[in-house]
Design a protein around this motif. Sequence first.
Motif, PDB file in Angstrom:
ATOM      1  N   MET A  11     -11.687  19.859 -12.146  1.00 57.23           N
ATOM      2  CA  MET A  11     -12.339  17.990 -12.650  1.00 57.23           C
ATOM      3  C   MET A  11     -10.640  17.328 -12.666  1.00 57.23           C
ATOM      4  SD  MET A  11     -15.147  18.284 -12.855  1.00 57.23           S
ATOM      5  CE  MET A  11     -15.505  17.132 -13.997  1.00 57.23           C
ATOM      6  N   ALA A  12      -9.920  17.656 -12.959  1.00 54.25           N
ATOM      7  CA  ALA A  12      -8.995  16.618 -12.534  1.00 54.25           C
ATOM      8  C   ALA A  12      -8.437  16.588 -11.445  1.00 54.25           C
ATOM      9  CB  ALA A  12      -7.459  17.380 -13.440  1.00 54.25           C
ATOM     10  N   GLN A  13      -8.405  17.199 -10.955  1.00 52.84           N
ATOM     11  CA  GLN A  13      -7.729  16.871  -9.065  1.00 52.84           C
ATOM     12  C   GLN A  13      -9.038  16.102  -8.635  1.00 52.84           C
ATOM     13  OE1 GLN A  13      -8.218  21.173  -7.559  1.00 52.84           O
ATOM     14  NE2 GLN A  13      -6.593  20.687  -6.191  1.00 52.84           N
ATOM     15  N   ILE A  14     -10.325  16.356  -9.681  1.00 51.95           N
ATOM     16  CA  ILE A  14     -12.102  15.276  -8.333  1.00 51.95           C
ATOM     17  C   ILE A  14     -11.616  13.938  -8.847  1.00 51.95           C
ATOM     18  CG2 ILE A  14     -14.000  14.993  -8.689  1.00 51.95           C
ATOM     19  CD1 ILE A  14     -14.444  18.024  -9.097  1.00 51.95           C
ATOM     20  N   GLY A  15     -10.601  14.198  -9.972  1.00 50.05           N
ATOM     21  CA  GLY A  15     -10.542  12.742 -10.293  1.00 50.05           C
ATOM     22  C   GLY A  15      -9.388  12.080 -10.174  1.00 50.05           C
ATOM     23  N   ARG A  16      -8.405  13.158  -9.463  1.00 45.15           N
ATOM     24  CA  ARG A  16      -7.646  12.728  -8.227  1.00 45.15           C
ATOM     25  C   ARG A  16      -7.908  12.090  -7.300  1.00 45.15           C
ATOM     26  NH1 ARG A  16      -4.277  16.448 -10.929  1.00 45.15           N
ATOM     27  NH2 ARG A  16      -4.331  17.982  -9.447  1.00 45.15           N
ATOM     28  N   GLY A  17      -8.731  12.652  -6.652  1.00 45.02           N
ATOM     29  CA  GLY A  17     -10.087  11.332  -5.674  1.00 45.02           C
ATOM     30  C   GLY A  17      -9.818  11.018  -6.160  1.00 45.02           C
ATOM     31  N   GLN A  18     -11.097  10.594  -7.361  1.00 46.73           N
ATOM     32  CA  GLN A  18     -11.544   9.697  -7.498  1.00 46.73           C
ATOM     33  C   GLN A  18     -10.746   8.268  -7.981  1.00 46.73           C
ATOM     34  OE1 GLN A  18     -14.593   8.401  -6.707  1.00 46.73           O
ATOM     35  NE2 GLN A  18     -15.218   6.908  -8.136  1.00 46.73           N
ATOM     36  N   GLU A  19      -9.609   8.402  -8.150  1.00 47.85           N
ATOM     37  CA  GLU A  19      -8.906   7.151  -8.766  1.00 47.85           C
ATOM     38  C   GLU A  19      -7.723   7.171  -7.054  1.00 47.85           C
ATOM     39  OE1 GLU A  19      -5.602   9.039 -10.390  1.00 47.85           O
ATOM     40  OE2 GLU A  19      -6.199   9.379 -12.747  1.00 47.85           O
ATOM     41  N   LEU A  20      -7.936   7.759  -5.794  1.00 45.76           N
ATOM     42  CA  LEU A  20      -7.275   7.646  -4.656  1.00 45.76           C
ATOM     43  C   LEU A  20      -8.526   6.206  -4.515  1.00 45.76           C
ATOM     44  CD1 LEU A  20      -5.598  10.833  -3.395  1.00 45.76           C
ATOM     45  CD2 LEU A  20      -4.500   8.845  -3.836  1.00 45.76           C
ATOM     46  N   ALA A  21     -10.101   6.454  -4.273  1.00 47.02           N
ATOM     47  CA  ALA A  21     -10.726   6.277  -3.735  1.00 47.02           C
ATOM     48  C   ALA A  21     -11.282   4.524  -4.788  1.00 47.02           C
ATOM     49  CB  ALA A  21     -12.368   6.025  -4.402  1.00 47.02           C
ATOM     50  N   ILE A  22     -10.448   4.592  -5.447  1.00 46.93           N
ATOM     51  CA  ILE A  22     -10.771   3.618  -6.824  1.00 46.93           C
ATOM     52  C   ILE A  22      -9.809   2.588  -5.858  1.00 46.93           C
ATOM     53  CG2 ILE A  22     -10.271   1.567  -8.528  1.00 46.93           C
ATOM     54  CD1 ILE A  22     -11.493   4.672  -9.602  1.00 46.93           C
ATOM     55  N   ALA A  23      -8.678   3.150  -5.631  1.00 47.47           N
ATOM     56  CA  ALA A  23      -6.837   2.499  -5.329  1.00 47.47           C
ATOM     57  C   ALA A  23      -7.296   1.911  -3.801  1.00 47.47           C
ATOM     58  CB  ALA A  23      -6.034   3.168  -5.182  1.00 47.47           C
ATOM     59  N   GLY A  24      -8.287   2.300  -2.766  1.00 48.36           N
ATOM     60  CA  GLY A  24      -9.053   1.949  -1.393  1.00 48.36           C
ATOM     61  C   GLY A  24      -8.617   2.897  -0.433  1.00 48.36           C
ATOM     62  N   ASP A  25      -8.054   4.430  -1.424  1.00 47.03           N
ATOM     63  CA  ASP A  25      -7.572   5.479  -0.374  1.00 47.03           C
ATOM     64  C   ASP A  25      -8.593   6.418  -0.511  1.00 47.03           C
ATOM     65  OD1 ASP A  25      -5.881   7.350   1.237  1.00 47.03           O
ATOM     66  OD2 ASP A  25      -5.510   7.564   0.491  1.00 47.03           O
ATOM     67  N   ALA A  26      -9.987   5.525   0.640  1.00 45.79           N
ATOM     68  CA  ALA A  26     -11.448   6.822   0.672  1.00 45.79           C
ATOM     69  C   ALA A  26     -10.738   7.916   1.363  1.00 45.79           C
ATOM     70  CB  ALA A  26     -11.977   6.068   1.801  1.00 45.79           C
ATOM     71  N   GLU A  27      -9.801   7.677   3.065  1.00 46.02           N
ATOM     72  CA  GLU A  27      -9.404   8.866   3.764  1.00 46.02           C
ATOM     73  C   GLU A  27      -8.940  10.325   2.581  1.00 46.02           C
ATOM     74  OE1 GLU A  27      -6.925   9.797   7.343  1.00 46.02           O
ATOM     75  OE2 GLU A  27      -7.587   7.619   7.343  1.00 46.02           O
ATOM     76  N   GLY A  28      -7.598   9.765   2.036  1.00 48.99           N
ATOM     77  CA  GLY A  28      -6.877  10.109   0.799  1.00 48.99           C
ATOM     78  C   GLY A  28      -7.775  11.314  -0.290  1.00 48.99           C
ATOM     79  N   ALA A  29      -8.959  10.500  -0.932  1.00 46.74           N
ATOM     80  CA  ALA A  29      -9.804  10.675  -1.358  1.00 46.74           C
ATOM     81  C   ALA A  29     -10.764  12.274  -0.512  1.00 46.74           C
ATOM     82  CB  ALA A  29     -11.424   9.788  -2.172  1.00 46.74           C
ATOM     83  N   ARG A  30     -11.386  11.773   0.683  1.00 45.53           N
ATOM     84  CA  ARG A  30     -12.083  12.456   1.425  1.00 45.53           C
ATOM     85  C   ARG A  30     -11.015  13.651   1.009  1.00 45.53           C
ATOM     86  NH1 ARG A  30     -13.824   8.229   3.997  1.00 45.53           N
ATOM     87  NH2 ARG A  30     -11.827   8.428   5.770  1.00 45.53           N
ATOM     88  N   HIS A  31      -9.825  14.047   2.014  1.00 46.01           N
ATOM     89  CA  HIS A  31      -9.274  14.484   2.279  1.00 46.01           C
ATOM     90  C   HIS A  31      -8.744  15.740   1.265  1.00 46.01           C
ATOM     91  CE1 HIS A  31      -5.595  17.016   3.823  1.00 46.01           C
ATOM     92  NE2 HIS A  31      -4.853  16.930   3.018  1.00 46.01           N
ATOM     93  N   LEU A  32      -8.617  15.302   0.292  1.00 46.99           N
ATOM     94  CA  LEU A  32      -8.676  15.761  -1.642  1.00 46.99           C
ATOM     95  C   LEU A  32     -10.028  16.432  -1.629  1.00 46.99           C
ATOM     96  CD1 LEU A  32      -6.743  16.940  -4.343  1.00 46.99           C
ATOM     97  CD2 LEU A  32      -7.286  14.519  -4.982  1.00 46.99           C
ATOM     98  N   PHE A  33     -10.711  15.649  -1.490  1.00 51.74           N
ATOM     99  CA  PHE A  33     -12.028  16.446  -1.535  1.00 51.74           C
ATOM    100  C   PHE A  33     -13.188  17.521  -0.884  1.00 51.74           C
ATOM    101  CE2 PHE A  33     -13.373  11.615  -3.990  1.00 51.74           C
ATOM    102  CZ  PHE A  33     -12.960  11.977  -4.983  1.00 51.74           C
TER     103      PHE A  33
END
Length: 175
Positions: A11-33
């Motif tokens: 859940m912590a990793q998912i939360g980090r991915g969501q933080e990336l998405a909110i910050a506008g880094d959809a590609e980074g979020a997709r990679h982490l997810f």
Amino acid sequence: MNRMENSDDVMAQIGRGQELAIAGDAEGARHLFAEVWGALEASPEGTRDPLHIVTLAHYMADVQTDPAEELRWDLRALEAADALTDDRAQRHDASLQVAAFYPSLHLNVAAAHLALGHVPEARFHLDRAAEESHHLAEDGYGNTIRGAIARLHHRIDEIAPVIPLGNSERCAEHR
């Protein structure tokens, strides 16, 4: 504080991915997810946590650029919710109730179907979202979801108005 203390690394990793998405880094979020999803898929079948799956799939859908991929992830999240219990959800956050997940999940499935031009499927899931919306709290989140349901209903009705039953003249015009 509603959040319960836990050591849930997924859940912590998912939360980090969501933080990336909110910050506008959809590609980074997709990679982490995708990394987290790969780890979940590698775990033995009976050990996969439905909370992890529903949360990850829900957020993964949000960062897709292809509506078909978004739909695939939204459906995965919806299916995982069926296996999630209130007890498990509340071990992560004491305020969570699985029934309150369904309005948003069905709303997202409806929006993805509409983006793909699948109006009947969109209407079906949007109706489910509306039916389940009584489980939402009377708060900002609940109001946001209810508002989104109403706006999507309006959009669908503009695209494909429902023809009242018994109006055979109008039905004949559309054949």
